[in-house]
Design a protein around this motif. Structure first.
Motif, PDB file in Angstrom:
ATOM      1  N   SER A  50     -18.724   2.941  15.653  1.00 19.08           N
ATOM      2  CA  SER A  50     -19.308   1.770  14.987  1.00 19.08           C
ATOM      3  C   SER A  50     -19.848   2.121  13.611  1.00 19.08           C
ATOM      4  CB  SER A  50     -20.444   1.184  15.843  1.00 19.08           C
ATOM      5  OG  SER A  50     -21.529   2.094  15.926  1.00 19.08           O
ATOM      6  N   GLY A  51     -20.069   3.424  13.387  1.00 20.54           N
ATOM      7  CA  GLY A  51     -20.641   3.843  12.112  1.00 20.54           C
ATOM      8  C   GLY A  51     -22.145   3.663  12.053  1.00 20.54           C
ATOM      9  N   LEU A  52     -22.764   3.292  13.170  1.00 21.45           N
ATOM     10  CA  LEU A  52     -24.199   3.044  13.212  1.00 21.45           C
ATOM     11  C   LEU A  52     -24.888   4.192  13.953  1.00 21.45           C
ATOM     12  CD1 LEU A  52     -24.032  -0.726  14.222  1.00 21.45           C
ATOM     13  CD2 LEU A  52     -24.439   0.200  11.944  1.00 21.45           C
ATOM     14  N   SER A  53     -25.912   4.744  13.345  1.00 19.75           N
ATOM     15  CA  SER A  53     -26.612   5.873  13.959  1.00 19.75           C
ATOM     16  C   SER A  53     -27.541   5.396  15.065  1.00 19.75           C
ATOM     17  CB  SER A  53     -27.409   6.620  12.900  1.00 19.75           C
ATOM     18  OG  SER A  53     -28.361   5.756  12.307  1.00 19.75           O
TER      19      SER A  53
ATOM     20  N   HIS B  43     -30.164  -1.908  13.477  1.00 20.79           N
ATOM     21  CA  HIS B  43     -29.453  -1.855  12.203  1.00 20.79           C
ATOM     22  C   HIS B  43     -29.075  -3.264  11.767  1.00 20.79           C
ATOM     23  CE1 HIS B  43     -29.157   2.447  11.835  1.00 20.79           C
ATOM     24  NE2 HIS B  43     -28.705   2.557  13.073  1.00 20.79           N
ATOM     25  N   ALA B  44     -28.939  -3.443  10.459  1.00 18.10           N
ATOM     26  CA  ALA B  44     -28.539  -4.738   9.913  1.00 18.10           C
ATOM     27  C   ALA B  44     -27.703  -4.502   8.676  1.00 18.10           C
ATOM     28  CB  ALA B  44     -29.762  -5.592   9.575  1.00 18.10           C
ATOM     29  N   ASP B  45     -26.981  -5.530   8.273  1.00 20.40           N
ATOM     30  CA  ASP B  45     -26.174  -5.449   7.056  1.00 20.40           C
ATOM     31  C   ASP B  45     -26.414  -6.718   6.251  1.00 20.40           C
ATOM     32  OD1 ASP B  45     -24.388  -5.071   5.052  1.00 20.40           O
ATOM     33  OD2 ASP B  45     -22.588  -5.099   6.299  1.00 20.40           O
ATOM     34  N   ALA B  46     -27.116  -6.543   5.132  1.00 24.46           N
ATOM     35  CA  ALA B  46     -27.372  -7.692   4.246  1.00 24.46           C
ATOM     36  C   ALA B  46     -27.452  -7.191   2.820  1.00 24.46           C
ATOM     37  CB  ALA B  46     -28.672  -8.389   4.635  1.00 24.46           C
ATOM     38  N   SER B  47     -26.509  -6.318   2.468  1.00 24.73           N
ATOM     39  CA  SER B  47     -26.661  -5.572   1.221  1.00 24.73           C
ATOM     40  C   SER B  47     -25.720  -5.984   0.113  1.00 24.73           C
ATOM     41  CB  SER B  47     -26.454  -4.086   1.500  1.00 24.73           C
ATOM     42  OG  SER B  47     -25.190  -3.867   2.087  1.00 24.73           O
ATOM     43  N   SER B  48     -25.096  -7.154   0.210  1.00 27.43           N
ATOM     44  CA  SER B  48     -24.152  -7.553  -0.833  1.00 27.43           C
ATOM     45  C   SER B  48     -24.812  -8.479  -1.836  1.00 27.43           C
ATOM     46  CB  SER B  48     -22.946  -8.244  -0.217  1.00 27.43           C
ATOM     47  OG  SER B  48     -23.347  -9.258   0.654  1.00 27.43           O
ATOM     48  N   TYR B  49     -24.261  -8.497  -3.061  1.00 30.85           N
ATOM     49  CA  TYR B  49     -24.844  -9.270  -4.151  1.00 30.85           C
ATOM     50  C   TYR B  49     -23.868 -10.301  -4.654  1.00 30.85           C
ATOM     51  CZ  TYR B  49     -28.552  -5.881  -4.370  1.00 30.85           C
ATOM     52  OH  TYR B  49     -29.616  -5.099  -4.060  1.00 30.85           O
ATOM     53  N   ASP B  50     -24.403 -11.398  -5.128  1.00 32.17           N
ATOM     54  CA  ASP B  50     -23.593 -12.480  -5.667  1.00 32.17           C
ATOM     55  C   ASP B  50     -23.672 -12.426  -7.191  1.00 32.17           C
ATOM     56  OD1 ASP B  50     -23.658 -16.094  -5.280  1.00 32.17           O
ATOM     57  OD2 ASP B  50     -22.186 -14.770  -6.146  1.00 32.17           O
ATOM     58  N   THR B  51     -22.922 -11.490  -7.788  1.00 36.29           N
ATOM     59  CA  THR B  51     -22.916 -11.354  -9.239  1.00 36.29           C
ATOM     60  C   THR B  51     -21.480 -11.272  -9.712  1.00 36.29           C
ATOM     61  OG1 THR B  51     -22.874  -8.951  -9.326  1.00 36.29           O
ATOM     62  CG2 THR B  51     -25.029  -9.986  -9.052  1.00 36.29           C
ATOM     63  N   PRO B  52     -21.212 -11.600 -10.966  1.00 38.06           N
ATOM     64  CA  PRO B  52     -19.836 -11.549 -11.472  1.00 38.06           C
ATOM     65  C   PRO B  52     -19.236 -10.153 -11.433  1.00 38.06           C
ATOM     66  CG  PRO B  52     -21.268 -12.765 -12.967  1.00 38.06           C
ATOM     67  CD  PRO B  52     -22.155 -12.097 -11.971  1.00 38.06           C
ATOM     68  N   ASP B  53     -20.084  -9.115 -11.339  1.00 36.22           N
ATOM     69  CA  ASP B  53     -19.575  -7.746 -11.387  1.00 36.22           C
ATOM     70  C   ASP B  53     -19.093  -7.239 -10.028  1.00 36.22           C
ATOM     71  OD1 ASP B  53     -22.368  -7.116 -13.500  1.00 36.22           O
ATOM     72  OD2 ASP B  53     -20.330  -7.623 -14.084  1.00 36.22           O
ATOM     73  N   VAL B  54     -19.350  -8.013  -8.984  1.00 34.53           N
ATOM     74  CA  VAL B  54     -19.005  -7.558  -7.639  1.00 34.53           C
ATOM     75  C   VAL B  54     -17.834  -8.369  -7.126  1.00 34.53           C
ATOM     76  CG1 VAL B  54     -19.846  -7.294  -5.280  1.00 34.53           C
ATOM     77  CG2 VAL B  54     -21.368  -6.851  -7.191  1.00 34.53           C
ATOM     78  N   ASN B  55     -16.873  -7.698  -6.507  1.00 36.45           N
ATOM     79  CA  ASN B  55     -15.730  -8.400  -5.915  1.00 36.45           C
ATOM     80  C   ASN B  55     -16.235  -9.330  -4.829  1.00 36.45           C
ATOM     81  OD1 ASN B  55     -13.474  -9.174  -4.420  1.00 36.45           O
ATOM     82  ND2 ASN B  55     -12.410  -7.269  -4.883  1.00 36.45           N
ATOM     83  N   ILE B  56     -16.007 -10.600  -4.999  1.00 35.24           N
ATOM     84  CA  ILE B  56     -16.588 -11.598  -4.091  1.00 35.24           C
ATOM     85  C   ILE B  56     -16.030 -11.504  -2.689  1.00 35.24           C
ATOM     86  CG2 ILE B  56     -14.985 -13.536  -4.433  1.00 35.24           C
ATOM     87  CD1 ILE B  56     -17.756 -15.148  -4.885  1.00 35.24           C
ATOM     88  N   GLN B  57     -14.874 -10.827  -2.525  1.00 28.12           N
ATOM     89  CA  GLN B  57     -14.309 -10.668  -1.204  1.00 28.12           C
ATOM     90  C   GLN B  57     -15.185  -9.778  -0.327  1.00 28.12           C
ATOM     91  OE1 GLN B  57     -10.399  -9.288  -2.595  1.00 28.12           O
ATOM     92  NE2 GLN B  57      -9.501 -11.028  -1.556  1.00 28.12           N
ATOM     93  N   GLN B  58     -16.071  -9.008  -0.936  1.00 27.01           N
ATOM     94  CA  GLN B  58     -16.918  -8.105  -0.169  1.00 27.01           C
ATOM     95  C   GLN B  58     -18.200  -8.786   0.307  1.00 27.01           C
ATOM     96  OE1 GLN B  58     -17.554  -4.856  -2.820  1.00 27.01           O
ATOM     97  NE2 GLN B  58     -15.493  -4.016  -2.562  1.00 27.01           N
TER      98      GLN B  58
END
Length: 928
Positions: free
Chosen positions: A704-707, A754-769
């Motif tokens: 899972s990649g989670l420790s 564990h949680a995952d909420a680390s993505s940003y909504d900026t023009p520099d980031v690929n929105i698919q991520q």
């Protein structure tokens, strides 16, 4: 007459042979319907009349509801759409669907493709995009079985992609176009492929994927130029390519392709689109090349074409763009004249040419395209602000303020009309620029109360919209939801019908009365929702701002200070309100985004902090000096509403020369809110089935990649000992189902996960991520939207001791879009979340210390800050770096918990009173 005789006569009448109209052959019905539909000389009203006459004839002859009848009602729906009555258009088209999907003999399932497509178009015009996408999807699924309907399938793909594009859901638009392109590859339809490539290209252009966008649109142009049989789509491709070239800083080439699009559209008689090409071309000249003369020439030619075809919205946009050109030339009076002319041109019966007069509220409600109204009013307000700076006339400032207030109100009306879970990307830049101007006006007027209002509204524009719509729908019964939709649609249709009538005469008076009644019914219904379905009203319609006087009162009572920020391109506005003081600052800080990101990168890495600690102290001091020092905050407790990139104010440094690092945490206890009104939402009465719920999955599946979170169960037991009747779910018990079942039944919820909420909504980031934040439990993840549906009624605090639960999508105007915000939207007044991953043992120590101080009766912010100071000063001073102690932040209400035994106290008091009354009763009885 005897009753028996009456019955006999009635039976004779009922059993007598009927004299029916002659049966109508199917072929004749189809021929008649096609003749009416295809006669270009007939107006929509004429067609409706003829279709209704034919329908009456079929009813009289007891004509079966078969394929021919379905064709009739389908065409009748189309005629009602052309007549401006989409409600009846939907009604009759849905009847056609019911007939052809019934499975009865002589029906035509393939014609469902036509009806589904029309329904998608009708719902799109009604701004019901959820329903529109539903019917486009059904059209595609059904049509893929019938080769002769493939052309409609491709139209549905194109419409669906464009609908996503219009609402700013660019990645959804790309995905819809991709699905269409896969189908085009199977069928070999090159024209359809070209159209869908163009749709994908314009969405990719908005995502700044210029290389992909240019490749797609060039391929589309090559295919269409080769076929030579689709000039409409070819002209569209030219204009799409021009827009992409303009965005990718190739204005001269963009002009060339707009000219090609204009020439092709004009040659084919498409004057409406020709006017749009001229407008877009003028924008490149004006906004990019700053060639005002050429821009005005384009707009003048566009006005001629828009006037010829009667497109008032296009005409209004052209006048507004002329105003922009004059604004660039700093001729603000001339700019204002054209903005006023743009308002006068809108079909809302506003004819006053005085620059000091704006449309009234009723006229705002009439506008069919809110985008134009908000934009024109915002431009007018900005021009008045600039003219004030030029001429120093205070009346310009006051009129600017009034105009911005009206634009803000128009923005609320726009949001009321929206019903789908639409992305607000399309509005972000427009609203941010508008609110930046609003705050500048307030700063010039020294109007702190108005600045507070606009700061709160700038947050409310986007506050939780993306997920709240789903939650809102779950809070309202289907019957009420349907009623709401019908009332809104009816008001919208009648406003449209009102605008096609002359503002004089009996027809207009009757149409206006009908619209006013429908509008009042809708608004009364909305008001009733506040009383009957409070939670739904809060999610869907409530755009209220907590009174400014109440802010000062609340802060004085709590011995705290509220600080709110708004980030412009180079300027930051900062508002400070305490019980006794208020201050509004304008801070020139063009490097804020870069410096705040650098600070967070340092804080999240102990290695980087150790290597660059001197640089960290200087950076933290610079941020403190710019953002906080000049506010002169008078209290130890501070509530912060941030804008732009999030930073924990605790890590800022107030003195670089001190021997001990002068963290602000040593002077202040901070909590954070998206907007002040969040603090003042009415909470449900505190009646929980348990005091404390602790959840810790401990171990995660290999791969899972989670420790694993070793020791989290031991920490939970230590914390649980502080409370009565705790429920602990650890290891395999910490399942998704157990969490969803128990989370909203306890006063305090502690999560070690564990949680995952680390993505940003900026023009520099690929929105698919970009992904929806998730919380990982023992067996499955819990999504943010699932958490919001829980409707926490009893929970006072959720503590998320997890990786990256505080930072999520950074969406301009709404703050941190994260797991903590998800709990807040679901009704939890306070959450503690982590901004970065921290060593497990340190996390346990900080969390245990926090709960111990919370049980002492300290406010949540003070308890958390005290726990942080404990960690900074612990034995050996191993954890002085902000990495260890600053990750946890409090979001929401900072008040202390209610007394632990308050429920038992109330029960004891009630029991004592009952015993006393009983004893008194028996004493009196005995005395008698």
């Amino acid at each position: 007459m005897r009753p028996f005789h009456r019955i006999c006569i009635l039976l004779l009448i009922l059993l007598a042979p009927r004299i029916n109209a002659a049966p109508v052959p199917d072929s004749l019905v189809v021929k008649k319907v096609n003749a009416i539909h295809g006669d270009l000389s007939y107006s929509p009203a004429k067609k409706i009349s003829l279709f209704k006459q034919l329908q009456e004839r079929l009813f009289r002859s007891h004509y079966p509801k078969n394929a021919a009848y379905a064709l009739l009602v389908h065409r009748l729906g189309d005629a009602f759409d052309k007549a401006g009555d989409p409600e009846k258009a939907v009604f009759y088209t849905r009847e056609a669907v019911m007939v052809n999907s019934s499975g009865a003999p002589d029906t035509d399932p393939s014609f469902l493709v036509n009806s589904y497509f029309n329904l998608g178009v009708f719902y799109k015009r009604l701004h019901l995009l959820k329903e529109a996408h539903h019917y486009f999807t059904r059209c595609i699924a059904t049509g893929s079985r019938f080769p002769d309907k493939y052309f409609i399938v491709f139209m549905a793909f194109e419409q669906q992609a464009y609908a996503w594009y219009q609402t700013g859901d660019y990645q959804e638009a790309v995905q819809a176009a991709d699905e269409g392109l896969r189908f085009a590859a199977i069928t070999g339809d090159q024209n359809a492929r070209a159209a869908l490539l163009a749709q994908r290209a314009q969405a990719a252009g908005e995502l700044s994927h210029f290389e992909t966008a240019e490749a797609d649109v060039n391929m589309a142009i090559a295919l269409l130029e080769k076929s030579g049989n689709d000039p409409v789509h070819l002209a569209t491709c030219y204009s799409v390519y021009a827009a992409i070239l303009s965005k990718s800083h190739k204005p001269d080439l963009a002009i060339r392709y707009y000219q090609k699009a204009f020439a092709l559209n004009k040659a084919n008689g498409n004057l409406e689109q020709s006017a749009r090409d001229l407008q877009d071309m003028g924008c490149v000249y004006a906004d990019v090349l700053r060639q005002g003369k050429q821009a005005l020439a384009c707009y003048a030619q566009g006005i001629e074409l828009a006037t010829a075809v009667g497109d008032v919205y296009q005409l209004s946009a052209l006048y507004a763009n002329i105003g922009v050109v004059h604004g660039y030339a700093k001729d603000y009076t001339q700019a204002l004249k054209y903005y006023q002319k743009a308002l006068n041109t809108l079909p809302i019966n506003f004819n006053n040419t005085s620059l000091s007069v704006n449309p009234d509220v009723q006229q705002l409600k009439l506008v069919a395209n809110d985008y134009f109204m908000v934009t024109i009013l915002s431009n007018k307000g900005a021009a008045l602000l600039q003219r004030y700076k030029q001429l120093q006339k205070r009346e310009d400032l006051l009129l600017s303020l009034a105009t911005f207030e009206l634009a803000d109100q128009s923005l609320d009306f726009m949001r009321w009309k929206q019903s789908a879970s639409e992305s607000k990307l399309v509005w972000r830049q427009n609203t941010r620029e508008m609110y930046a101007h609003c705050l500048e006006v307030c700063y010039q007027l020294k109007a702190v109360d108005k600045a507070y209002y606009f700061l709160e509204k700038s947050r409310a524009v986007l506050l939780n919209d993306q997920l709240n719509q789903t939650v809102a729908e779950s809070l309202l019964p289907e019957k009420e939801r349907s009623k709401e939709k019908q009332l809104r649609i009816k008001a919208g249709i009648l406003s449209g019908q009102l605008l096609v009538n002359s503002s004089k005469g009996a027809d207009y008076a009757r149409a206006k009365e009908k619209w006013l009644n429908a509008q009042q019914q809708w608004e009364n219904y909305i008001a009733a929702l506040e009383r009957k379905y409070t939670a739904y009203y809060r999610y869907k319609y409530d755009r209220s701002v907590y009174p400014y006087a109440g802010v000062s009162s609340k802060m004085g009572k709590d011995k705290s200070t509220f600080v709110s920020y708004f980030r412009g391109q180079k300027i930051i506005y900062a508002l400070m309100v305490s019980g006794q003081k208020q201050r509004l600052l304008k801070i020139n800080y063009p490097d804020y985004e870069q410096q705040s990101r650098s600070l967070m990168a340092l804080c999240a890495s102990p290695a980087l902090l150790n290597q660059n600690f001197t640089a960290y102290r200087k950076l933290a001091f610079r941020l403190y000096t710019n953002l906080f020092k000049s506010l002169a905050v008078p209290t130890a407790r501070v509530v912060v509403s941030q804008d732009g990139h999030f930073i924990p104010f605790e890590v800022l440094v107030s003195d670089t020369g001190a021997a001990a690092v002068a963290y602000l945490a040593r002077k202040h206890a901070f909590s954070y809110v998206p907007a002040f009104r969040v603090l003042m939402k009415k909470q449900q009465e505190f009646v929980a089935s348990g005091d404390f719920l602790g959840i810790a999955p401990l171990n995660y599946a290999s791969g899972s990649g989670l420790s694993d979170l070793r020791g989290s169960d031991l920490s939970l037991r230590k914390i649980a000992a502080l409370f009565k009747g705790p429920l602990l779910l650890t290891g395999a018990q910490a399942t998704k189902a157990a969490f969803l079942k128990n989370a909203d039944k306890h006063a305090l919820v502690q999560l070690y996960a564990h949680a995952d909420a680390s993505s940003y909504d900026t023009p520099d980031v690929n929105i698919q991520q970009l992904r929806e934040p998730v919380l990982y439990l023992a067996d499955a993840p819990v999504r943010l939207s699932e958490i919001q549906k829980l409707q926490f009624k009893h929970t006072q605090l959720v503590l998320l001791s997890a990786c990256n639960t505080g930072i999520g999508r950074q969406a301009s105007g709404e703050g941190v879009f994260s797991m903590a915000r998800g709990f807040m939207a679901a009704g939890v007044p306070a959450s503690i979340a982590s901004l970065w991953q921290v060593d497990d043992q340190v996390t346990y120590k900080l969390t245990e210390s926090f709960y111990a101080h919370l049980r002492e009766g300290l406010p949540k912010d003070v308890a958390l800050n005290t726990a942080k100071l404990d960690l900074i000063g612990d034995e050996g001073r191993m954890h002085t770096l902000p990495y260890y102690w600053a990750a946890a932040i409090l979001v929401g209400d900072a008040a202390p918990l209610p007394p632990a035994d308050h429920k038992n106290l109330y029960s004891w008091i009630a029991g004592s009173l009952l015993i006393a009354v009983s004893m008194l009763f028996f004493w009196l009885k005995r005395k008698k």
